[in-house]
Scaffold this motif. Sequence first.
Motif, mmCIF file in Angstrom:
data_model
loop_
_atom_site.group_PDB
_atom_site.id
_atom_site.type_symbol
_atom_site.label_atom_id
_atom_site.label_comp_id
_atom_site.label_asym_id
_atom_site.label_seq_id
_atom_site.Cartn_x
_atom_site.Cartn_y
_atom_site.Cartn_z
ATOM 1 N N LEU A 1 98.341 110.660 57.365
ATOM 2 C CA LEU A 1 98.187 109.263 57.735
ATOM 3 C C LEU A 1 97.078 108.350 57.157
ATOM 4 O O LEU A 1 97.353 107.328 56.765
ATOM 5 N N ALA B 1 97.661 104.318 56.821
ATOM 6 C CA ALA B 1 97.987 103.991 58.463
ATOM 7 C C ALA B 1 96.902 104.125 59.446
ATOM 8 O O ALA B 1 97.001 103.574 60.430
ATOM 9 N N THR C 1 103.991 111.430 58.693
ATOM 10 C CA THR C 1 103.450 110.286 59.068
ATOM 11 C C THR C 1 104.172 109.472 59.978
ATOM 12 O O THR C 1 104.038 108.519 60.461
ATOM 13 N N SER D 1 95.402 110.991 65.879
ATOM 14 C CA SER D 1 96.224 110.789 64.884
ATOM 15 C C SER D 1 97.795 110.793 65.529
ATOM 16 O O SER D 1 98.335 109.841 64.955
ATOM 17 N N VAL E 1 101.112 107.970 65.113
ATOM 18 C CA VAL E 1 102.552 108.194 64.873
ATOM 19 C C VAL E 1 103.473 107.597 65.998
ATOM 20 O O VAL E 1 104.502 107.008 65.451
#
Length: 347
Positions: A149, A154, A242, A272, A276
């Motif tokens: 990511l 992102a 991702t 994280s 997503v």
Amino acid sequence: MTRDIAVVAFAQSDVLRTTEEQSEVEMLMPVLHDVLDRTGLKTADIDFTCSGSSDYLAGRAFSFTLALDGVGAWPPISESHVEMDGAWALYEAWTKLLTGDADTALVYSYGKSSPGSLRDVLTRQLDPYYVAPLWPDSVALAALQAQALIDAGATDEPALAAIGARSRAADNPRAQLKGPVPQGEYVVRPLRTGDCPPIGDGAAAVVLAAGERARALCTRPAWIRGIDHRIEAHALGVRDLTDSPSTRLAAEKAGAFERPVDTAELHAPFSSQEIVLRKALGLDDDVRVNPSGGALAANPMMAAGLIRIGEAAARIHRGESDRALAHATSGPCLQQNLVAVLEGDPR
């Protein structure tokens, strides 16, 4: 769907780092009494019972049968079990009520992660030929996802830290971690302590009811307007870490995109993974995400997904939400995903 089915009650235990002085039954019984007391039902009033747990955590086969001592299996009851998070037990109970074979269902799940090394136990989920022999644990695999990511632009480490801080600042008396938590050292780069879920023991239970029975048992039932679950490829190398197309598809089939939701309880054990899931579910800043603190504040294995559904339903019961999304996951890097959409009656 031919029947309206709702979550009419939710209860959970405190999530503790260890409950070595209690068996699974002793941990579970107060929760079962609590959830039934909220509806006024007795065990004999429940048409179907379904549980979720894992023998790998207990270290013995058919360990779930011992938990039935807490339910009370005499006189004989209609009962089932899934070797999954309790969210999938709820899915089975929901289908049972849809058939008309039952009007009420008790769903419960529990997990004690404290007796052994959870990071080692979770390697048993991996492909047994190519991946499991390498012993990559759950945190290492989540770190691969987090780094992917970051490399894709992102997110970054400060953004991940902010998710962890927000989760642990939630006002949840049942949560294991509360208040400010230092990020600390890297557990597996780029994930620090605050980006990872705590290891703890806990249990949860919900009661489902159909049609007018639901309205008789609950002032404002949380109606399940849609529920679906999907799975990604087992091999991590063929997945884009991702993104989560299985979450997006489950949400579509559950009707999550038909109208906006005001609350989302996401089962994101690592900071994280919230990135997503937000992307896959199309959640903007107007949606309140994980007001309970989510899995970063308390992550009892096999119960954290059911807790997400229960927390979303409880907000509807209290009038704090009108349309909520609940998500549960299982497997490495969001491999399996379940999405439920819950609504309250118009006010």
